[in-house]
Design a protein around this motif. Structure first.
Motif, PDB file in Angstrom:
ATOM      1  N   GLY A  58       0.991  -1.226  -0.232  1.00 55.31           N
ATOM      2  CA  GLY A  58      -0.011  -0.081   0.026  1.00 55.31           C
ATOM      3  C   GLY A  58       0.824   1.283  -0.134  1.00 55.31           C
ATOM      4  N   ALA A  59       0.196   2.309  -0.092  1.00 56.86           N
ATOM      5  CA  ALA A  59       0.746   3.937  -0.137  1.00 56.86           C
ATOM      6  C   ALA A  59       1.068   4.281   1.291  1.00 56.86           C
ATOM      7  CB  ALA A  59      -0.009   4.743  -0.806  1.00 56.86           C
ATOM      8  N   ASP A  60       2.364   4.768   1.331  1.00 57.02           N
ATOM      9  CA  ASP A  60       2.813   5.556   2.676  1.00 57.02           C
ATOM     10  C   ASP A  60       1.866   7.000   2.721  1.00 57.02           C
ATOM     11  OD1 ASP A  60       3.996   6.884   4.596  1.00 57.02           O
ATOM     12  OD2 ASP A  60       5.538   5.431   4.551  1.00 57.02           O
ATOM     13  N   PRO A  61       1.093   7.103   3.769  1.00 61.85           N
ATOM     14  CA  PRO A  61       0.594   8.365   4.071  1.00 61.85           C
ATOM     15  C   PRO A  61       1.425   9.364   4.286  1.00 61.85           C
ATOM     16  CG  PRO A  61       0.125   7.109   6.048  1.00 61.85           C
ATOM     17  CD  PRO A  61       0.851   6.181   4.939  1.00 61.85           C
ATOM     18  N   TRP A  62       2.679   9.210   4.587  1.00 62.98           N
ATOM     19  CA  TRP A  62       3.374  10.462   4.867  1.00 62.98           C
ATOM     20  C   TRP A  62       4.087  11.038   3.344  1.00 62.98           C
ATOM     21  CZ3 TRP A  62       7.146  10.177   9.436  1.00 62.98           C
ATOM     22  CH2 TRP A  62       6.413   9.915  10.673  1.00 62.98           C
ATOM     23  N   LEU A  63       4.141  10.134   2.374  1.00 67.07           N
ATOM     24  CA  LEU A  63       4.823  10.424   1.123  1.00 67.07           C
ATOM     25  C   LEU A  63       3.820  10.742   0.057  1.00 67.07           C
ATOM     26  CD1 LEU A  63       7.277   7.726   0.946  1.00 67.07           C
ATOM     27  CD2 LEU A  63       7.741   9.940   1.610  1.00 67.07           C
ATOM     28  N   ALA A  64       4.140  11.923  -0.675  1.00 67.39           N
ATOM     29  CA  ALA A  64       3.436  12.636  -1.951  1.00 67.39           C
ATOM     30  C   ALA A  64       4.104  12.941  -3.032  1.00 67.39           C
ATOM     31  CB  ALA A  64       2.431  13.541  -1.337  1.00 67.39           C
ATOM     32  N   LEU A  65       4.214  12.244  -4.211  1.00 67.63           N
ATOM     33  CA  LEU A  65       4.816  12.686  -5.012  1.00 67.63           C
ATOM     34  C   LEU A  65       4.276  13.637  -6.040  1.00 67.63           C
ATOM     35  CD1 LEU A  65       5.402   9.062  -5.775  1.00 67.63           C
ATOM     36  CD2 LEU A  65       7.533  10.403  -6.120  1.00 67.63           C
ATOM     37  N   ALA A  66       4.904  14.354  -6.898  1.00 66.35           N
ATOM     38  CA  ALA A  66       4.329  15.429  -7.678  1.00 66.35           C
ATOM     39  C   ALA A  66       3.488  14.939  -8.701  1.00 66.35           C
ATOM     40  CB  ALA A  66       5.370  16.204  -8.283  1.00 66.35           C
ATOM     41  N   SER A  67       3.922  13.616  -9.084  1.00 64.29           N
ATOM     42  CA  SER A  67       3.299  12.963 -10.262  1.00 64.29           C
ATOM     43  C   SER A  67       3.371  11.447  -9.801  1.00 64.29           C
ATOM     44  CB  SER A  67       3.514  13.199 -11.697  1.00 64.29           C
ATOM     45  OG  SER A  67       3.155  12.540 -12.380  1.00 64.29           O
ATOM     46  N   GLY A  68       2.148  10.614 -10.109  1.00 62.52           N
ATOM     47  CA  GLY A  68       2.291   9.252  -9.972  1.00 62.52           C
ATOM     48  C   GLY A  68       2.402   8.441 -10.980  1.00 62.52           C
ATOM     49  N   GLU A  69       2.793   9.192 -12.441  1.00 57.15           N
ATOM     50  CA  GLU A  69       3.201   8.670 -13.676  1.00 57.15           C
ATOM     51  C   GLU A  69       4.060   9.733 -14.159  1.00 57.15           C
ATOM     52  OE1 GLU A  69       0.880   5.789 -15.824  1.00 57.15           O
ATOM     53  OE2 GLU A  69       0.676   7.381 -17.457  1.00 57.15           O
ATOM     54  N   VAL A  70       5.277   9.316 -14.668  1.00 57.14           N
ATOM     55  CA  VAL A  70       6.188  10.160 -15.710  1.00 57.14           C
ATOM     56  C   VAL A  70       6.557   9.205 -16.990  1.00 57.14           C
ATOM     57  CG1 VAL A  70       8.441  11.234 -15.491  1.00 57.14           C
ATOM     58  CG2 VAL A  70       6.984  11.166 -13.399  1.00 57.14           C
ATOM     59  N   ARG A  71       6.416  10.384 -17.928  1.00 59.06           N
ATOM     60  CA  ARG A  71       6.856   9.876 -19.271  1.00 59.06           C
ATOM     61  C   ARG A  71       8.122  10.522 -19.560  1.00 59.06           C
ATOM     62  NH1 ARG A  71       5.262   7.335 -23.942  1.00 59.06           N
ATOM     63  NH2 ARG A  71       6.269   8.287 -26.043  1.00 59.06           N
ATOM     64  N   ILE A  72       9.368   9.735 -19.901  1.00 62.50           N
ATOM     65  CA  ILE A  72      10.650  10.055 -19.964  1.00 62.50           C
ATOM     66  C   ILE A  72      11.030   9.894 -21.520  1.00 62.50           C
ATOM     67  CG2 ILE A  72      13.013  10.147 -18.937  1.00 62.50           C
ATOM     68  CD1 ILE A  72      11.903   8.870 -16.575  1.00 62.50           C
ATOM     69  N   PRO A  73      11.532  11.022 -22.112  1.00 59.75           N
ATOM     70  CA  PRO A  73      11.880  10.821 -23.368  1.00 59.75           C
ATOM     71  C   PRO A  73      13.211   9.884 -23.464  1.00 59.75           C
ATOM     72  CG  PRO A  73      11.279  13.198 -23.210  1.00 59.75           C
ATOM     73  CD  PRO A  73      11.434  12.341 -21.841  1.00 59.75           C
ATOM     74  N   ALA A  74      13.562   9.544 -24.528  1.00 54.84           N
ATOM     75  CA  ALA A  74      14.887   8.608 -25.017  1.00 54.84           C
ATOM     76  C   ALA A  74      16.054   9.579 -24.625  1.00 54.84           C
ATOM     77  CB  ALA A  74      14.822   8.165 -26.542  1.00 54.84           C
ATOM     78  N   ARG A  75      16.839   9.060 -23.756  1.00 59.15           N
ATOM     79  CA  ARG A  75      18.249   9.590 -23.180  1.00 59.15           C
ATOM     80  C   ARG A  75      18.034  10.645 -22.371  1.00 59.15           C
ATOM     81  NH1 ARG A  75      19.040   7.256 -28.593  1.00 59.15           N
ATOM     82  NH2 ARG A  75      20.877   5.683 -28.354  1.00 59.15           N
TER      83      ARG A  75
END
Length: 309
Positions: free
Chosen positions: A98-115
């Motif tokens: 499960g998720a830790d209630p103390w932690l919050a990320l700016a985004s739950g999904e990130v698309r990263i271009p090549a290199r």
């Protein structure tokens, strides 16, 4: 201090993408990686931080950034989450589903271009009533057929109490192992050390000086570990374990066992019994004399009287 949703919105806007240099891309032409971003944290150490370390008082909000590197020649989408951490029964570091209630990320999904390298901000909100000590957690990234985590060590300000005990020492002679348990009864993460000593009736059997164990023991956790040893063939042995960690008082526990080579002992007993029987027969024959019948067994008076009547 801005409210938490606003702060995270600012984090999301600050998500940074950096193209990798050609040498870095060639050197890392393999799987994606996750690591703490350069600097940041309560104890910034520049590049190469092995994990996140954040420290603050109850009610505070702590910030840092996760670095995600895509060295491949194609875009990559990674899913992110924060999770609480614990020790498995054998001492390994693991994360909860499960998720830790103390932690919050700016985004739950990130698309990263090549290199490209992406830096994702995250925040740790320490509850107002949080107890002092360490709160182990992790940031987990998954995608491209694999999952990787980066440890997050949150230290809540206040009194700390390192406390370690060694318990339930057992001697497994069949597998040549000393089995024992280590328990972290304090509120800080410990790096335990263990010394082993075995003394027998015939002298010292084992003396292993204190050495660091390959486990990081989290607060409130108990792990089951083993030590190799070679039990003696014949002796009564007492094995004593001494566990220690920085700031914690040493803890001792012991167990004893008797080793007897039952196979040779049983064989010697059979030989002795056979020798005794042979000696008894020889003495009977000697009393009877050569060529004479052996002495009959004596008959009681009561048996003779009964036969006459």
């Amino acid at each position: 201090m801005p409210p938490r949703p606003l702060r995270l919105a600012v984090f999301a806007a600050a998500l940074a993408l950096t193209a990798l240099s050609a040498p870095a891309a060639r050197a890392a032409e393999g799987e994606w990686s996750a690591a703490p971003a350069s600097g940041g944290g309560s104890r910034p150490s520049g590049d190469g931080r092995p994990y996140f370390y954040l420290e603050g008082a109850p009610g505070s909000v702590l910030e840092d950034r996760l670095s995600l590197t895509n060295p491949t020649g194609r875009p990559l989408t990674l899913r992110l989450r924060g999770a609480g951490a614990y020790n498995t029964p054998t001492g390994a570091f693991a994360v909860r589903p499960g998720a830790d209630p103390w932690l919050a990320l700016a985004s739950g999904e990130v698309r990263i271009p090549a290199r490209t390298r992406a830096e994702v901000p995250f925040a740790v909100t320490v509850p107002a009533g949080a107890a002092p000590g360490d709160h182990p957690a992790a940031l987990v990234a998954s995608g491209g057929g694999r999952e990787a985590g980066v440890r997050v060590q949150v230290r809540v300000a206040g009194p700390v109490l390192p406390a370690l005990t060694v318990e339930d020492v057992r001697l497994d002679k069949s597998r040549s192992l000393i089995r024992y348990a280590l328990v972290n009864r304090g509120n800080t993460t410990l790096a335990p050390r263990l010394a082993v000593r075995a003394d027998g009736f015939f002298g010292q059997r084992l003396r292993r000086p204190a050495r660091a164990l390959p486990v990081e023991l989290l607060p409130g956790r108990r792990v089951e570990l083993t030590e190799p040893w070679r039990p003696p063939a014949l002796d009564r042995v007492e094995v004593r374990l001494t566990a220690a960690a920085d700031g914690a008082a040493p803890s001792e526990a012991s167990a004893s066992a008797v080793s007897v080579p039952w196979g040779p002992v049983a064989g010697a007993g059979c030989v002795a019994a056979g020798a005794g029987a042979a000696l008894w027969l020889r003495r009977r024959r000697r009393r009877a004399g050569p060529g004479e019948p052996e002495e009959p067994e004596p008959v009681s008076e009561s048996a003779t009287t009964g036969a006459a009547s």
